[in-house]
Design a protein around this motif. Structure first.
Motif, PDB file in Angstrom:
ATOM      1  N   GLY A   1       0.804  -1.202   0.000  1.00 17.87           N
ATOM      2  CA  GLY A   1       0.000   0.000   0.000  1.00 17.87           C
ATOM      3  C   GLY A   1       0.841   1.257   0.000  1.00 17.87           C
ATOM      4  N   ILE A   2       0.311   2.302  -0.596  1.00 19.32           N
ATOM      5  CA  ILE A   2       1.004   3.589  -0.650  1.00 19.32           C
ATOM      6  C   ILE A   2      -0.043   4.699  -0.656  1.00 19.32           C
ATOM      7  N   GLY A   3       0.275   5.822  -0.040  1.00 19.15           N
ATOM      8  CA  GLY A   3      -0.660   6.927  -0.024  1.00 19.15           C
ATOM      9  C   GLY A   3      -0.093   8.146   0.675  1.00 19.15           C
ATOM     10  N   PRO A   4      -0.822   9.258   0.649  1.00 18.41           N
ATOM     11  CA  PRO A   4      -0.331  10.511   1.236  1.00 18.41           C
ATOM     12  C   PRO A   4      -0.520  10.565   2.738  1.00 18.41           C
ATOM     13  N   VAL A   5       0.316  11.359   3.384  1.00 20.81           N
ATOM     14  CA  VAL A   5       0.176  11.618   4.812  1.00 20.81           C
ATOM     15  C   VAL A   5       0.367  13.112   5.044  1.00 20.81           C
ATOM     16  N   LEU A   6      -0.447  13.668   5.925  1.00 19.77           N
ATOM     17  CA  LEU A   6      -0.366  15.072   6.334  1.00 19.77           C
ATOM     18  C   LEU A   6      -0.211  15.095   7.842  1.00 19.77           C
ATOM     19  N   ARG A   7       0.775  15.854   8.334  1.00 22.19           N
ATOM     20  CA  ARG A   7       1.011  15.932   9.774  1.00 22.19           C
ATOM     21  C   ARG A   7       1.156  17.382  10.203  1.00 22.19           C
ATOM     22  N   LEU A   8       0.479  17.728  11.276  1.00 22.54           N
ATOM     23  CA  LEU A   8       0.623  19.024  11.932  1.00 22.54           C
ATOM     24  C   LEU A   8       1.121  18.743  13.340  1.00 22.54           C
ATOM     25  N   ASP A   9       2.343  19.180  13.652  1.00 26.07           N
ATOM     26  CA  ASP A   9       3.007  18.777  14.887  1.00 26.07           C
ATOM     27  C   ASP A   9       3.529  20.004  15.630  1.00 26.07           C
ATOM     28  N   THR A  10       2.917  20.308  16.778  1.00 25.80           N
ATOM     29  CA  THR A  10       3.353  21.440  17.602  1.00 25.80           C
ATOM     30  C   THR A  10       3.901  20.976  18.953  1.00 25.80           C
ATOM     31  N   ARG A  11       4.225  19.688  19.101  1.00 27.18           N
ATOM     32  CA  ARG A  11       4.719  19.162  20.372  1.00 27.18           C
ATOM     33  C   ARG A  11       6.084  19.766  20.731  1.00 27.18           C
ATOM     34  N   ASP A  12       6.335  19.865  22.035  1.00 30.86           N
ATOM     35  CA  ASP A  12       7.614  20.398  22.485  1.00 30.86           C
ATOM     36  C   ASP A  12       8.707  19.340  22.533  1.00 30.86           C
ATOM     37  N   ASP A  13       8.344  18.052  22.469  1.00 30.47           N
ATOM     38  CA  ASP A  13       9.323  16.968  22.542  1.00 30.47           C
ATOM     39  C   ASP A  13       8.744  15.773  21.798  1.00 30.47           C
ATOM     40  N   VAL A  14       9.561  15.150  20.936  1.00 29.79           N
ATOM     41  CA  VAL A  14       9.045  14.022  20.160  1.00 29.79           C
ATOM     42  C   VAL A  14       9.068  12.720  20.960  1.00 29.79           C
ATOM     43  N   LEU A  15       9.868  12.646  22.039  1.00 28.42           N
ATOM     44  CA  LEU A  15       9.933  11.434  22.839  1.00 28.42           C
ATOM     45  C   LEU A  15       8.925  11.441  23.985  1.00 28.42           C
ATOM     46  N   TYR A  16       8.766  12.583  24.658  1.00 31.90           N
ATOM     47  CA  TYR A  16       7.863  12.673  25.791  1.00 31.90           C
ATOM     48  C   TYR A  16       7.271  14.084  25.807  1.00 31.90           C
ATOM     49  N   PRO A  17       6.251  14.331  24.990  1.00 33.96           N
ATOM     50  CA  PRO A  17       5.693  15.682  24.910  1.00 33.96           C
ATOM     51  C   PRO A  17       4.976  16.072  26.192  1.00 33.96           C
ATOM     52  N   THR A  18       5.107  17.350  26.561  1.00 35.32           N
ATOM     53  CA  THR A  18       4.412  17.887  27.726  1.00 35.32           C
ATOM     54  C   THR A  18       3.419  18.978  27.354  1.00 35.32           C
ATOM     55  N   LYS A  19       3.494  19.459  26.126  1.00 31.04           N
ATOM     56  CA  LYS A  19       2.525  20.436  25.643  1.00 31.04           C
ATOM     57  C   LYS A  19       2.529  20.408  24.115  1.00 31.04           C
TER      58      LYS A  19
ATOM     59  N   SER B   1       0.391  19.646  20.317  1.00 32.73           N
ATOM     60  CA  SER B   1      -0.522  18.661  19.746  1.00 32.73           C
ATOM     61  C   SER B   1       0.088  18.063  18.491  1.00 32.73           C
ATOM     62  N   ARG B   2      -0.530  16.991  18.014  1.00 34.72           N
ATOM     63  CA  ARG B   2      -0.126  16.363  16.762  1.00 34.72           C
ATOM     64  C   ARG B   2      -1.364  15.824  16.072  1.00 34.72           C
ATOM     65  N   LEU B   3      -1.486  16.127  14.784  1.00 36.38           N
ATOM     66  CA  LEU B   3      -2.577  15.620  13.956  1.00 36.38           C
ATOM     67  C   LEU B   3      -1.984  14.887  12.761  1.00 36.38           C
ATOM     68  N   ASP B   4      -2.392  13.640  12.571  1.00 39.35           N
ATOM     69  CA  ASP B   4      -1.979  12.856  11.412  1.00 39.35           C
ATOM     70  C   ASP B   4      -3.204  12.458  10.606  1.00 39.35           C
ATOM     71  N   VAL B   5      -3.133  12.684   9.300  1.00 40.39           N
ATOM     72  CA  VAL B   5      -4.172  12.227   8.373  1.00 40.39           C
ATOM     73  C   VAL B   5      -3.476  11.386   7.311  1.00 40.39           C
ATOM     74  N   LYS B   6      -3.898  10.114   7.167  1.00 43.54           N
ATOM     75  CA  LYS B   6      -3.243   9.195   6.249  1.00 43.54           C
ATOM     76  C   LYS B   6      -4.267   8.472   5.381  1.00 43.54           C
ATOM     77  N   ILE B   7      -3.898   8.247   4.150  1.00 46.14           N
ATOM     78  CA  ILE B   7      -4.684   7.428   3.231  1.00 46.14           C
ATOM     79  C   ILE B   7      -3.744   6.411   2.607  1.00 46.14           C
ATOM     80  N   LEU B   8      -4.148   5.150   2.599  1.00 47.59           N
ATOM     81  CA  LEU B   8      -3.343   4.091   2.000  1.00 47.59           C
ATOM     82  C   LEU B   8      -4.185   3.336   0.976  1.00 47.59           C
ATOM     83  N   TYR B   9      -3.685   3.260  -0.247  1.00 45.76           N
ATOM     84  CA  TYR B   9      -4.336   2.494  -1.305  1.00 45.76           C
ATOM     85  C   TYR B   9      -3.553   1.202  -1.515  1.00 45.76           C
TER      86      TYR B   9
END
Length: 377
Positions: free
Chosen positions: A196-214, A216-224
């Protein structure tokens, strides 16, 4: 899978490990050091003793690697650490699994999130839908080779676009004679290749990728999954995944929220690619990740995270969700509720990547104990 293929795949899984290690020989990598001196690589190795309802007790080994950006990159918009965790485990249910989990960032903001693994896994099937019962579970064995990746580039410091890839080969066997899998026209019991393959859109405002404390993150994915690419089945999947993190008074106290909608389209979906709501990263407390399966799934969960002392932390969590054969088929009366608590241990001092020990309880006397790497969300 042949021995040659297994060795080839093992080499593939360990290639990043080899490459990163060779590039950092001049750096001190004292695992337990608390020195503020910059280290390019922090690493730790532990025996892996874990447990999930699907596997029972598992024994093996696990490595933790965190690759820090140099202080000269502190002004970069993408000064984010990369991480890599290889795992080899064997369970008391004769389940063997080897996998790697990579989260790689480069200086220009390109992010490669890759999960690759091979498993030979006695598994269970309960049926489809929200109203399945423990007494109906049927055992079979799954042999699977899987590579899943998100490859994204930044449009801004917080907005990313890219591709989502999923390649796996499944071989299923050991079905019960005259059981519900053998005696029905269940799609997918022949196994096969899916691509499968498809597009992904991510909006990431987290302060830390390992252990965020503030943030947000939004992921939208489509796989064909088109048969033109060699897939044995033709279908499509859709994911909307939103996460929010809030600090309470200080960074020792964090509230985390997640809401997920998983959808599918097509009439040729193998049962092992249907959506689920249980497991160690979803609704902890449902007795088995395969307990509820269907074409659509929706769930929400919340977690309070508290850093305690030394390298220990604690959490309490709750969540609810359900599966459905159609998007307009969700019913509040069918939602499955879970709640529980957990302990966190930081294997590398000064790096916010945890091993977690969670116990969850759910509707109908269901429960589950989980020992896994990284936060649930």
């Amino acid at each position: 899978m042949t021995i040659q293929k297994s060795i080839l795949f093992l080499s593939f899984c360990l290639l990043p490990w080899y490459g990163f290690s060779q590039g950092t020989s001049e750096n001190t990598t004292d695992t337990l050091s608390s020195s503020p001196v910059y280290k390019k690589v922090n690493m730790a190795f532990y025996p892996a003793i874990s447990y999930t309802p699907e596997t029972s007790l598992q024994l093996g080994a696990i490595g933790f690697f965190v690759f820090n950006k140099p202080p000269t990159d502190s002004g970069s918009r993408f000064n984010r650490p990369s991480s890599f965790s290889p795992v080899v485990i064997y369970s008391l249910k004769n389940q063997f699994e080897i996998y790697t989990d990579w989260d790689i960032w480069n200086r220009k903001g390109w992010n490669y999130t890759i999960k690759a693994g091979f498993r030979n896994f006695p598994n269970v099937f309960y049926g489809l839908g929200n109203r399945t019962f423990s007494k109906d579970k049927e055992e079979y064995t799954e042999e699977r080779l899987k590579i899943e990746a998100d490859l994204v580039k930044p449009l801004t410091e917080q907005l990313f676009v890219g591709l989502n890839l999923n390649l796996e080969h499944n071989h299923l066997y050991g079905f019960a004679q005259d059981g519900q899998i053998e005696s029905t026209s269940l799609i997918g019991k022949e196994g096969g290749l899916i691509w499968g393959i498809g597009p992904v859109l991510r909006l990431d405002t987290r302060d830390d990728v390992l252990y965020p404390t503030k943030g947000s993150r939004l992921d939208v994915k489509i796989l064909y999954y088109p048969k033109e690419l060699g897939s044995s089945y033709r279908f499509a999947t859709y994911v909307v995944d939103f996460r929010k993190y809030l600090t309470i008074q200080n960074e020792k106290n964090v509230l985390a929220f997640q809401g997920v909608l998983n959808a599918s389209s097509g009439n040729d979906i193998p049962f092992y690619k249907l959506w689920w709501i249980g497991g160690g990263y979803r609704l902890r407390g449902i007795e088995n990740v395969n307990r509820y399966l269907d074409k659509q799934a929706m769930y929400v969960q919340a977690e309070y995270r508290r850093k305690l002392f030394w390298r220990l932390g604690g959490v309490v969590f709750t969540g609810a969700g359900e599966v459905s054969d159609r998007l307009n088929g969700f019913r509040l009366s069918e939602w499955k509720y879970v709640y529980g608590m957990g302990l966190r241990f930081q294997p590398i001092k000064g790096q916010n990547m945890n091993i977690r020990f969670d116990y969850g309880m759910g509707k109908g006397d269901q429960s589950g104990f989980y020992v896994l790497v990284r936060e649930a969300f």
